[in-house]
Design a protein around this motif. Structure first.
Motif, short mmCIF file in Angstrom:
data_model
loop_
_atom_site.label_atom_id
_atom_site.label_comp_id
_atom_site.label_asym_id
_atom_site.label_seq_id
_atom_site.Cartn_x
_atom_site.Cartn_y
_atom_site.Cartn_z
N GLY A 63 18.76 4.95 -11.41
CA GLY A 63 18.38 6.00 -10.81
C GLY A 63 17.08 5.96 -10.12
N GLU A 64 16.98 6.82 -9.20
CA GLU A 64 15.64 6.76 -8.25
C GLU A 64 14.38 6.48 -9.29
OE1 GLU A 64 15.41 6.78 -5.03
OE2 GLU A 64 17.52 6.75 -4.86
N LEU A 65 14.22 7.25 -10.30
CA LEU A 65 13.12 6.80 -11.12
C LEU A 65 13.07 5.68 -11.81
CD1 LEU A 65 10.43 8.32 -12.15
CD2 LEU A 65 11.78 9.05 -14.14
N GLY A 66 13.91 5.15 -12.20
CA GLY A 66 14.01 3.78 -12.71
C GLY A 66 13.66 2.62 -11.71
N ALA A 67 13.98 2.70 -10.56
CA ALA A 67 13.68 1.94 -9.31
C ALA A 67 12.20 2.06 -9.03
CB ALA A 67 14.61 2.16 -8.01
N SER A 68 11.82 3.32 -8.97
CA SER A 68 10.38 3.26 -8.56
C SER A 68 9.48 2.94 -9.78
CB SER A 68 10.15 4.91 -8.85
OG SER A 68 8.75 5.42 -8.46
N MET A 69 9.85 2.82 -10.68
CA MET A 69 9.06 2.27 -12.00
C MET A 69 9.09 0.82 -12.04
SD MET A 69 7.65 4.82 -13.77
CE MET A 69 7.25 5.70 -12.36
N ARG A 70 10.19 0.42 -11.53
CA ARG A 70 10.15 -1.06 -11.39
C ARG A 70 9.24 -1.53 -10.33
NH1 ARG A 70 15.32 -0.15 -12.84
NH2 ARG A 70 16.38 0.29 -10.78
N TYR A 71 9.31 -0.75 -9.10
CA TYR A 71 8.37 -1.29 -7.95
C TYR A 71 6.84 -1.19 -8.49
CZ TYR A 71 12.02 -1.83 -4.50
OH TYR A 71 13.12 -2.00 -3.70
N LEU A 72 6.50 0.10 -9.06
CA LEU A 72 5.33 0.19 -9.36
C LEU A 72 4.65 -0.54 -10.55
CD1 LEU A 72 5.43 4.21 -9.36
CD2 LEU A 72 4.20 2.49 -7.84
N SER A 73 5.72 -1.10 -11.32
CA SER A 73 5.14 -1.99 -12.62
C SER A 73 4.94 -3.56 -11.89
CB SER A 73 6.33 -1.91 -13.59
OG SER A 73 7.27 -2.50 -13.34
N GLN A 74 5.80 -3.95 -10.72
CA GLN A 74 5.67 -5.22 -10.12
C GLN A 74 4.46 -5.22 -9.54
OE1 GLN A 74 9.30 -5.47 -7.86
NE2 GLN A 74 10.64 -5.90 -9.60
N ARG A 75 3.98 -4.30 -8.97
CA ARG A 75 2.76 -4.34 -8.25
C ARG A 75 1.45 -4.99 -8.93
NH1 ARG A 75 -1.34 -1.06 -8.85
NH2 ARG A 75 -2.20 -1.15 -6.69
N PHE A 76 1.41 -4.86 -10.24
CA PHE A 76 0.32 -5.21 -11.21
C PHE A 76 0.35 -6.69 -11.24
CE2 PHE A 76 0.80 -0.74 -12.63
CZ PHE A 76 -0.69 -0.45 -12.34
N SER A 77 1.46 -7.32 -10.98
CA SER A 77 1.64 -8.76 -11.19
C SER A 77 1.07 -9.54 -9.68
CB SER A 77 2.78 -9.22 -11.84
OG SER A 77 3.69 -8.92 -10.80
N MET A 78 0.95 -9.09 -8.64
CA MET A 78 0.75 -9.37 -7.48
C MET A 78 -0.73 -9.53 -7.26
SD MET A 78 3.45 -9.78 -5.95
CE MET A 78 5.16 -9.32 -6.78
N LYS A 79 -1.03 -10.66 -6.56
CA LYS A 79 -2.45 -11.10 -6.13
C LYS A 79 -2.79 -10.45 -5.02
CE LYS A 79 -1.86 -15.22 -9.12
NZ LYS A 79 -2.22 -16.48 -9.46
N ASP A 80 -1.89 -10.58 -4.00
CA ASP A 80 -2.33 -9.87 -2.56
C ASP A 80 -2.34 -8.56 -2.45
OD1 ASP A 80 -2.62 -9.92 0.16
OD2 ASP A 80 -0.76 -10.71 0.75
N ASP A 81 -3.51 -8.09 -1.91
CA ASP A 81 -3.72 -6.72 -1.98
C ASP A 81 -2.65 -5.85 -0.93
OD1 ASP A 81 -5.60 -6.59 -3.68
OD2 ASP A 81 -7.45 -6.77 -2.20
N THR A 82 -2.39 -6.48 -0.02
CA THR A 82 -1.26 -6.05 1.08
C THR A 82 0.12 -5.65 0.25
OG1 THR A 82 -2.46 -7.13 2.93
CG2 THR A 82 -0.27 -6.30 3.29
N VAL A 83 0.56 -6.93 -0.29
CA VAL A 83 1.71 -6.71 -1.21
C VAL A 83 1.62 -5.63 -2.17
CG1 VAL A 83 3.52 -8.03 -2.70
CG2 VAL A 83 2.45 -9.23 -0.51
N LYS A 84 0.51 -5.60 -2.85
CA LYS A 84 0.34 -4.39 -3.91
C LYS A 84 0.52 -2.90 -3.01
CE LYS A 84 -2.99 -6.33 -7.16
NZ LYS A 84 -4.37 -6.37 -7.73
N ALA A 85 -0.17 -2.98 -2.05
CA ALA A 85 -0.14 -1.74 -1.13
C ALA A 85 1.44 -1.30 -0.94
CB ALA A 85 -0.90 -1.65 0.00
N ILE A 86 2.04 -2.57 -0.48
CA ILE A 86 3.60 -2.44 -0.21
C ILE A 86 4.31 -1.82 -1.30
CG2 ILE A 86 5.72 -3.30 0.90
CD1 ILE A 86 3.69 -4.77 2.57
N LEU A 87 3.98 -2.46 -2.37
CA LEU A 87 4.95 -2.00 -3.46
C LEU A 87 4.59 -0.76 -3.96
CD1 LEU A 87 4.96 -5.59 -5.68
CD2 LEU A 87 6.99 -4.31 -4.55
N THR A 88 3.49 -0.22 -3.99
CA THR A 88 2.96 1.00 -4.35
C THR A 88 3.66 2.13 -3.46
OG1 THR A 88 0.76 0.23 -5.11
CG2 THR A 88 0.78 2.72 -4.42
#
Length: 65
Positions: A34-59
């Motif tokens: 569902g939408e919540l599952g997809a949302s949680m995957r994007y939000l959890s992936q942002r913590f492994s990103m080093k680039d701040d722009t990519v973090k902001a996009i995933l958020t």
């Protein structure tokens, strides 16, 4: 490449939070595919990103889902 413009489509102004309504809305988006599952995957992936722009996009993608 791509260009990133951070802006909301509609302004949001929450004056009175309603946890009961929030719980109902979240239950409508539940499930692993569902939408919540997809949302949680994007939000959890942002913590492994080093680039701040990519973090902001995933958020933003996670909150949009």
């Amino acid at each position: 490449m791509w260009q990133y413009d951070k802006k909301l489509q509609f302004p949001i102004n929450i004056k009175n939070p309603n946890p009961t309504l929030a719980n109902y809305i979240i239950s409508q988006y539940g499930g692993p595919d569902g939408e919540l599952g997809a949302s949680m995957r994007y939000l959890s992936q942002r913590f492994s990103m080093k680039d701040d722009t990519v973090k902001a996009i995933l958020t933003d993608i996670g909150t949009e889902e």
